[in-house]
Design an enzyme around this catalytic site. Structure first.
Site, PDB file in Angstrom:
ATOM      1  N   ASP A 144      30.380  44.810  52.236  1.00 50.59           N
ATOM      2  CA  ASP A 144      31.110  46.007  52.655  1.00 50.59           C
ATOM      3  C   ASP A 144      30.926  47.093  51.605  1.00 50.59           C
ATOM      4  O   ASP A 144      31.254  46.894  50.434  1.00 50.59           O
ATOM      5  CB  ASP A 144      32.593  45.670  52.810  1.00 50.59           C
ATOM      6  CG  ASP A 144      33.374  46.766  53.523  1.00 50.59           C
ATOM      7  OD1 ASP A 144      33.043  47.957  53.314  1.00 50.59           O
ATOM      8  OD2 ASP A 144      34.306  46.438  54.271  1.00 50.59           O
ATOM      9  N   LYS A 148      34.229  55.201  51.158  1.00 49.16           N
ATOM     10  CA  LYS A 148      35.113  56.257  50.659  1.00 49.16           C
ATOM     11  C   LYS A 148      35.297  56.102  49.150  1.00 49.16           C
ATOM     12  O   LYS A 148      35.516  55.003  48.650  1.00 49.16           O
ATOM     13  CB  LYS A 148      36.463  56.199  51.365  1.00 49.16           C
ATOM     14  CG  LYS A 148      36.405  56.559  52.844  1.00 49.16           C
ATOM     15  CD  LYS A 148      37.790  56.544  53.463  1.00 49.16           C
ATOM     16  CE  LYS A 148      37.729  56.906  54.941  1.00 49.16           C
ATOM     17  NZ  LYS A 148      39.076  56.882  55.559  1.00 49.16           N
ATOM     18  N   LYS A 218      18.016  41.941  62.743  1.00 43.03           N
ATOM     19  CA  LYS A 218      17.852  42.893  63.842  1.00 43.03           C
ATOM     20  C   LYS A 218      18.484  44.234  63.480  1.00 43.03           C
ATOM     21  O   LYS A 218      17.939  45.297  63.774  1.00 43.03           O
ATOM     22  CB  LYS A 218      18.488  42.334  65.116  1.00 43.03           C
ATOM     23  CG  LYS A 218      17.766  41.131  65.703  1.00 43.03           C
ATOM     24  CD  LYS A 218      18.461  40.657  66.965  1.00 43.03           C
ATOM     25  CE  LYS A 218      17.757  39.440  67.553  1.00 43.03           C
ATOM     26  NZ  LYS A 218      18.447  38.941  68.770  1.00 43.03           N
TER      27      LYS A 218
END
Length: 239
Positions: A144, A148, A218
């Site tokens: 992740d 911000k 993918k």
């Protein structure tokens, strides 16, 4: 995808102070297949923190190079790597049960004997269950990015995390990270450039080509068609 809990040590007590959690535990709905895999396959292929320090020879029945992946998502790439490299043993850590169930299904379908998984918090598993100087490679793929700025403190790649990984790698072991966020790639490089005990395999402050062992996803292929970049970092633990 599982991320880490950044932590520091209290300078007076030396104890780990758990501060900023860098993953959000959102338990998705389990499919019937995933639920069945967790019920029937976990006893064979699952690892528990209560088992204490990992004894690889007991778990895998041999002493082979070990690869640890933190946050393997739904597990397809990790299973693909284990199938392609049967001379290595692979350990995954993932906190989301649907992903763990999906990996267990892959293990059974592909008949993999060299892959096991924890369903737990990565920092606690690294601290409590992974012996120092025991890993040939640690993998962190597409964590992740917490894009911000106010959330950058939640990013997994921080000096304390790198120091912990450095302890767990054997001399000559590899820390391999990949991200598709350029700002996060720059952050990773900044942290690694300042880390003691590592050498950049691509040269000072340089990113590496994608190594052959990391499957192209993918999502990654779609991004490349749209002009999105992917950055790989390969750092070796110095002896």
């Amino acid at each position: 995808m599982l991320d880490f809990i950044n932590h520091d040590k209290d300078p007076e007590t030396g104890k780990v102070m758990r501060k900023v959690r860098s993953f959000v535990l959102r338990e998705g709905r389990l499919t019937a297949g995933q639920r069945n895999a967790l019920d029937t396959l976990w006893p064979r292929f699952g690892l528990e923190r209560d088992q204490g320090m990992l004894n690889p020879e007991s778990v895998f029945g041999r002493d082979a190079p070990r690869v640890l992946e933190i946050g393997y998502g739904m597990g397809q790439s990790l299973a693909q790597m284990a199938a392609a490299d049967p001379d290595k043993d692979f350990i995954g850590i993932e906190v989301h049960r649907p992903g763990v169930g999906a990996l267990l299904m892959e293990i059974e379908q592909q008949g993999l004997s060299n892959l096991r998984s924890y369903c737990d918090d990565a920092v606690e598993i690294l601290e409590l269950c992974i012996p120092d100087n025991s890993l040939a490679r640690v993998q962190l793929y597409f964590p992740d990015p917490w894009h911000k700025k106010k959330h950058h403190k939640r990013r997994i790649v921080q000096p304390a995390w790198v120091a912990l990984v450095q302890r767990k790698l054997q001399p000559g072991g590899i820390l391999h990270m990949a991200t598709d966020w350029e700002n996060y790639a720059e952050h990773m490089m900044e942290v690694m450039d300042a880390a003691a005990g590592f050498s950049n395999l691509a040269g000072p402050s340089a990113f590496s080509p994608r190594p052959s062992w990391r499957p192209e996803t993918k999502f990654e292929r779609r991004g490349e068609k749209l002009g999105h970049g992917v950055w790989d970092l390969l750092f070796e633990k110095r002896a």
